[in-house]
Design an enzyme around this catalytic site. Sequence first.
Site, PDB file in Angstrom:
ATOM      1  NE  ARG A  83      69.910  37.488  33.956  1.00 61.02           N
ATOM      2  CZ  ARG A  83      71.222  37.424  34.190  1.00 61.02           C
ATOM      3  NH1 ARG A  83      72.055  37.544  33.189  1.00 61.02           N
ATOM      4  NH2 ARG A  83      71.704  37.193  35.387  1.00 61.02           N
ATOM      5  NE  ARG A 134      63.844  38.869  41.046  1.00 63.71           N
ATOM      6  CZ  ARG A 134      64.687  38.405  40.129  1.00 63.71           C
ATOM      7  NH1 ARG A 134      65.972  38.276  40.425  1.00 63.71           N
ATOM      8  NH2 ARG A 134      64.271  38.057  38.934  1.00 63.71           N
TER       9      ARG A 134
HETATM   10  N1  ASP Z   1      66.983  34.766  37.454  1.00 71.68           N
HETATM   11  C1  ASP Z   1      65.987  33.745  37.611  1.00 71.68           C
HETATM   12  C2  ASP Z   1      65.166  33.996  38.871  1.00 71.68           C
HETATM   13  O1  ASP Z   1      65.376  35.005  39.518  1.00 71.68           O
HETATM   14  C3  ASP Z   1      66.584  32.377  37.579  1.00 71.68           C
HETATM   15  C4  ASP Z   1      67.671  32.144  38.593  1.00 71.68           C
HETATM   16  O2  ASP Z   1      67.996  33.022  39.403  1.00 71.68           O
HETATM   17  O3  ASP Z   1      68.215  31.015  38.566  1.00 71.68           O
HETATM   18  O4  ASP Z   1      64.329  33.204  39.180  1.00 71.68           O
HETATM   19  N1   CP Z   2      66.315  35.795  34.647  1.00 72.13           N
HETATM   20  C1   CP Z   2      66.361  36.593  35.735  1.00 72.13           C
HETATM   21  O1   CP Z   2      65.354  36.814  36.439  1.00 72.13           O
HETATM   22  O2   CP Z   2      67.555  37.161  35.936  1.00 72.13           O
HETATM   23  P1   CP Z   2      67.921  38.097  37.187  1.00 72.13           P
HETATM   24  O3   CP Z   2      67.772  37.252  38.413  1.00 72.13           O
HETATM   25  O4   CP Z   2      69.308  38.542  36.917  1.00 72.13           O
HETATM   26  O5   CP Z   2      66.930  39.230  37.209  1.00 72.13           O
END
Ligand code: ASP
Ligand code: CP
Length: 354
Positions: A83, A134
């Site tokens: 996402r 990230r």
């Molecule tokens: N997508 C979110 C994050 O990267 C939540 C998860 O991975 O559980 O923090």
């Molecule tokens: N909510 C979220 O960060 O999803 P992803 O890890 O898929 O980016």
Amino acid sequence: MADAKLSTSAVSSHAFSYQPPAINGDFVGKHIISVDQFKRQDLDILFDAATSIRKRIRTHDRGLTELCAGKVMASLFFEASTRTDMSFQAAMRRLGGDVIAVSNGVRFSSMYKGENLSDTVRATGCYSDVVVLRHPEIGSSYEAAYYLDLLNARIDNPTVAISGGDGIGEHPTQALLDIFTVFDQKQSLDNMTITLVGDLLHGRTVHSLAKLIAYYDAADVRLCLVSPENLRMPADITALVRSHGISVCETDDLQEVIADTDVIYWTRVQEERFADAADYERIKDRYVMTPQVLAQTKPDAILLHPLPRKHEMGTRDDHDIMDLDKRAIYFEQMENGMFVRMALLVKVLRGVYV
Ligand code: ASP
Ligand code: CP
């Protein structure tokens, strides 16, 4: 690439002393690495822009593609993402900007030859206007911001960092889209009981969200934190939330709070953060959202989840049933991610009214 490894010492001491700039109504050129940068007025500006952008997308307004024309976003993701990565890419493209990434994925970046994060980020900054990062290490986005500031003093085209999640630290843009989604559904946060459930220790989304609920400054908000004893929300975050006049309850018993909750935010146990797989196995099924559990919430409650979902949301059959329940709004939440990130990119890169 068999034994190539990401350096485990990405973050220098500079990261820990770096103070991210407060937004104070002006987003232009500011790194976005923590929700600590935001106050209510900043959220109002951002949410107005996100609402307007959503409307403009739905009416096929071609003018949107002028907003970031000529700008370049670099996508630098050292952890799995669906996402955040794709919504940022889609956001930039819908605004007329371009997106770059290492051609064959970050595993073919020079970080896997041993380059450190600060050099990789500065290289990326030489070629782009915004770097979305990230990284598994807490503080990595602070490291990026610190070193981009040094680079920006040397080159003509300054670059901002936006965090797409730094280890178990924060996920600021997720919290922005989460609060936007709640506001969108409920028109206000006043008088709400908001319950966060699951791995509140390692979950970066809930760290950012709890703080942002405090900064939103709504009236009479109650925050319930439901987790196993060993996965509680870090104490500094609960203290901060309380210092904003919000009443916080911490429990391991969902039954104590579920029937009174207006907003329920379910989370995945963060398997990848556990040093011992046995600890994860012991805890992973502690809270499972199913249609039966959802039925215990108020008829007008809303269920959010940052996703991805695993067994903490039951079986595939459970998913199919819950997805039809009007309380489950995680798909709307996910779609809002793109609108909020579009608004953020426009505000940071151009500062214009949309
Ligand atoms: N997508 C979110 C994050 O990267 C939540 C998860 O991975 O559980 O923090
Ligand atoms: N909510 C979220 O960060 O999803 P992803 O890890 O898929 O980016």
